[in-house]
Design a protein around this motif. Structure first.
Motif, PDB file in Angstrom:
ATOM      1  N   LYS A  85      -3.355  -9.850  -7.629  1.00  5.83           N
ATOM      2  CA  LYS A  85      -3.501  -9.338  -9.024  1.00  5.83           C
ATOM      3  C   LYS A  85      -2.226  -8.320  -9.437  1.00  5.83           C
ATOM      4  CE  LYS A  85      -7.451 -11.198 -10.623  1.00  5.83           C
ATOM      5  NZ  LYS A  85      -7.445 -12.069 -11.786  1.00  5.83           N
ATOM      6  N   ASP A  86      -1.918  -7.699  -8.583  1.00  9.69           N
ATOM      7  CA  ASP A  86      -0.807  -6.606  -8.780  1.00  9.69           C
ATOM      8  C   ASP A  86       0.395  -7.352  -9.065  1.00  9.69           C
ATOM      9  OD1 ASP A  86      -2.424  -4.078  -7.968  1.00  9.69           O
ATOM     10  OD2 ASP A  86      -2.727  -5.053  -6.258  1.00  9.69           O
ATOM     11  N   VAL A  87       0.685  -8.043  -8.281  1.00  9.88           N
ATOM     12  CA  VAL A  87       1.811  -9.066  -8.492  1.00  9.88           C
ATOM     13  C   VAL A  87       2.120 -10.094  -9.477  1.00  9.88           C
ATOM     14  CG1 VAL A  87       2.640  -7.946  -6.287  1.00  9.88           C
ATOM     15  CG2 VAL A  87       1.984 -10.294  -6.406  1.00  9.88           C
ATOM     16  N   GLU A  88       0.940 -10.527 -10.198  1.00  8.77           N
ATOM     17  CA  GLU A  88       0.881 -11.796 -10.582  1.00  8.77           C
ATOM     18  C   GLU A  88       1.889 -11.846 -12.000  1.00  8.77           C
ATOM     19  OE1 GLU A  88      -3.025 -12.554 -12.042  1.00  8.77           O
ATOM     20  OE2 GLU A  88      -3.021 -10.784 -13.362  1.00  8.77           O
ATOM     21  N   ALA A  89       2.087 -10.628 -12.395  1.00 12.79           N
ATOM     22  CA  ALA A  89       3.062 -10.826 -13.511  1.00 12.79           C
ATOM     23  C   ALA A  89       4.469 -10.926 -13.330  1.00 12.79           C
ATOM     24  CB  ALA A  89       2.868  -9.574 -14.409  1.00 12.79           C
ATOM     25  N   TRP A 113       8.519   3.616  -5.001  1.00  7.41           N
ATOM     26  CA  TRP A 113       9.014   2.347  -5.793  1.00  7.41           C
ATOM     27  C   TRP A 113       7.665   1.715  -6.604  1.00  7.41           C
ATOM     28  CZ3 TRP A 113      12.090   0.642  -1.140  1.00  7.41           C
ATOM     29  CH2 TRP A 113      13.476   1.150  -1.142  1.00  7.41           C
ATOM     30  N   TYR A 114       6.873   1.678  -5.978  1.00  8.84           N
ATOM     31  CA  TYR A 114       5.665   1.138  -6.489  1.00  8.84           C
ATOM     32  C   TYR A 114       4.379   1.992  -6.724  1.00  8.84           C
ATOM     33  CZ  TYR A 114       8.621  -2.882  -5.170  1.00  8.84           C
ATOM     34  OH  TYR A 114       9.841  -3.829  -4.843  1.00  8.84           O
ATOM     35  N   PRO A 115       4.369   3.010  -7.385  1.00 11.56           N
ATOM     36  CA  PRO A 115       3.466   3.988  -7.505  1.00 11.56           C
ATOM     37  C   PRO A 115       2.006   3.526  -8.053  1.00 11.56           C
ATOM     38  CG  PRO A 115       4.846   4.170  -9.388  1.00 11.56           C
ATOM     39  CD  PRO A 115       5.492   3.399  -8.673  1.00 11.56           C
ATOM     40  N   LYS A 116       2.035   2.327  -8.657  1.00  9.98           N
ATOM     41  CA  LYS A 116       1.046   1.673  -9.312  1.00  9.98           C
ATOM     42  C   LYS A 116      -0.011   0.987  -8.273  1.00  9.98           C
ATOM     43  CE  LYS A 116       2.349   1.581 -14.116  1.00  9.98           C
ATOM     44  NZ  LYS A 116       2.869   0.658 -15.198  1.00  9.98           N
ATOM     45  N   ILE A 117       0.578   0.408  -7.071  1.00  9.89           N
ATOM     46  CA  ILE A 117       0.078  -0.223  -5.830  1.00  9.89           C
ATOM     47  C   ILE A 117      -0.524   0.696  -5.036  1.00  9.89           C
ATOM     48  CG2 ILE A 117       0.364  -2.045  -3.858  1.00  9.89           C
ATOM     49  CD1 ILE A 117       2.532  -3.289  -6.005  1.00  9.89           C
ATOM     50  N   GLU A 119      -2.008   2.708  -1.726  1.00 15.33           N
ATOM     51  CA  GLU A 119      -1.423   2.992  -0.275  1.00 15.33           C
ATOM     52  C   GLU A 119      -1.896   2.019   0.639  1.00 15.33           C
ATOM     53  OE1 GLU A 119      -1.289   6.484   2.758  1.00 15.33           O
ATOM     54  OE2 GLU A 119      -0.734   7.025   0.550  1.00 15.33           O
ATOM     55  N   THR A 120      -3.165   1.848   0.520  1.00 13.50           N
ATOM     56  CA  THR A 120      -3.976   0.782   1.327  1.00 13.50           C
ATOM     57  C   THR A 120      -3.370  -0.514   1.541  1.00 13.50           C
ATOM     58  OG1 THR A 120      -6.018   2.276   1.151  1.00 13.50           O
ATOM     59  CG2 THR A 120      -6.123   0.108   2.075  1.00 13.50           C
ATOM     60  N   LYS A 121      -3.058  -1.210   0.216  1.00 13.00           N
ATOM     61  CA  LYS A 121      -2.653  -2.602  -0.125  1.00 13.00           C
ATOM     62  C   LYS A 121      -1.034  -2.654   0.651  1.00 13.00           C
ATOM     63  CE  LYS A 121      -5.444  -3.693  -3.962  1.00 13.00           C
ATOM     64  NZ  LYS A 121      -5.342  -3.964  -5.334  1.00 13.00           N
ATOM     65  N   ILE A 122      -0.444  -1.590   0.349  1.00 12.12           N
ATOM     66  CA  ILE A 122       1.048  -1.658   0.788  1.00 12.12           C
ATOM     67  C   ILE A 122       1.111  -1.500   2.328  1.00 12.12           C
ATOM     68  CG2 ILE A 122       3.409  -0.540   0.891  1.00 12.12           C
ATOM     69  CD1 ILE A 122       2.623   0.335  -2.182  1.00 12.12           C
ATOM     70  N   LYS A 123       0.341  -0.807   2.859  1.00 14.24           N
ATOM     71  CA  LYS A 123       0.271  -0.710   4.333  1.00 14.24           C
ATOM     72  C   LYS A 123      -0.413  -1.738   5.044  1.00 14.24           C
ATOM     73  CE  LYS A 123      -1.414   3.303   6.034  1.00 14.24           C
ATOM     74  NZ  LYS A 123      -2.225   4.223   6.194  1.00 14.24           N
ATOM     75  N   LYS A 124      -1.304  -2.472   4.418  1.00 13.69           N
ATOM     76  CA  LYS A 124      -1.989  -3.803   5.007  1.00 13.69           C
ATOM     77  C   LYS A 124      -0.867  -4.976   4.603  1.00 13.69           C
ATOM     78  CE  LYS A 124      -5.954  -6.836   4.711  1.00 13.69           C
ATOM     79  NZ  LYS A 124      -6.976  -7.353   4.115  1.00 13.69           N
TER      80      LYS A 124
END
Length: 136
Positions: A85-89, A113-117, A119-124
């Motif tokens: 959902k975060d990257v669909e656009a 760089w990606y403050p709207k995403i 931390e948990t999702k980026i780490k995963k």
């Protein structure tokens, strides 16, 4: 006014005096004339005939297999890390950039760089990329 004429005359004399002292050395000129450049050519696909380039003196570099994940693999990584959902656009370039950055930069830098995403999702995502690199 008279002082400025003398200053100007002194500058002109100094300029021509410095020009006459600086003669180009023949060694420097010879070095410039004999300067060579090495040109590298890289085949975009394995198996291309590069013999013409080799015959003309070019250095031919072999193509390197891409380390980029395929679109399907990249989308699967996004799905597994909960980022769909975060990257669909985003377009493919933005998605590839995110994936490359995730694999080579710290979580702290990724958050700037990606403050709207989250931390948990980026780490995963970073863990999944590190795991997929280990499988190759």
């Amino acid at each position: 006014m008279l002082k400025s004429r003398w200053v100007f005359l002194a500058l002109v004399v100094c300029f021509f005096a410095s020009k006459s002292d600086s003669k180009p050395s023949s060694a420097k000129t010879k070095a410039q004339e004999s300067e060579q450049v090495e040109v590298h050519v890289k085949a975009l696909q394995p198996g291309l005939d590069m013999s013409d380039f080799k015959a003309q003196g070019f250095t031919v570099d072999e193509p390197v297999e891409s380390e980029m994940a395929s679109v399907e693999d990249r989308e699967l990584l996004f799905e597994k890390s909960g980022l769909t959902k975060d990257v669909e656009a985003w377009d493919n370039f933005e998605k590839d950039l995110f994936t490359m950055r995730s694999g080579s930069h710290s979580l702290k830098l990724m958050r700037t760089w990606y403050p709207k995403i989250s931390e948990t999702k980026i780490k995963k995502h970073q863990k999944l990329i590190a795991g997929s690199k280990g499988k190759k």
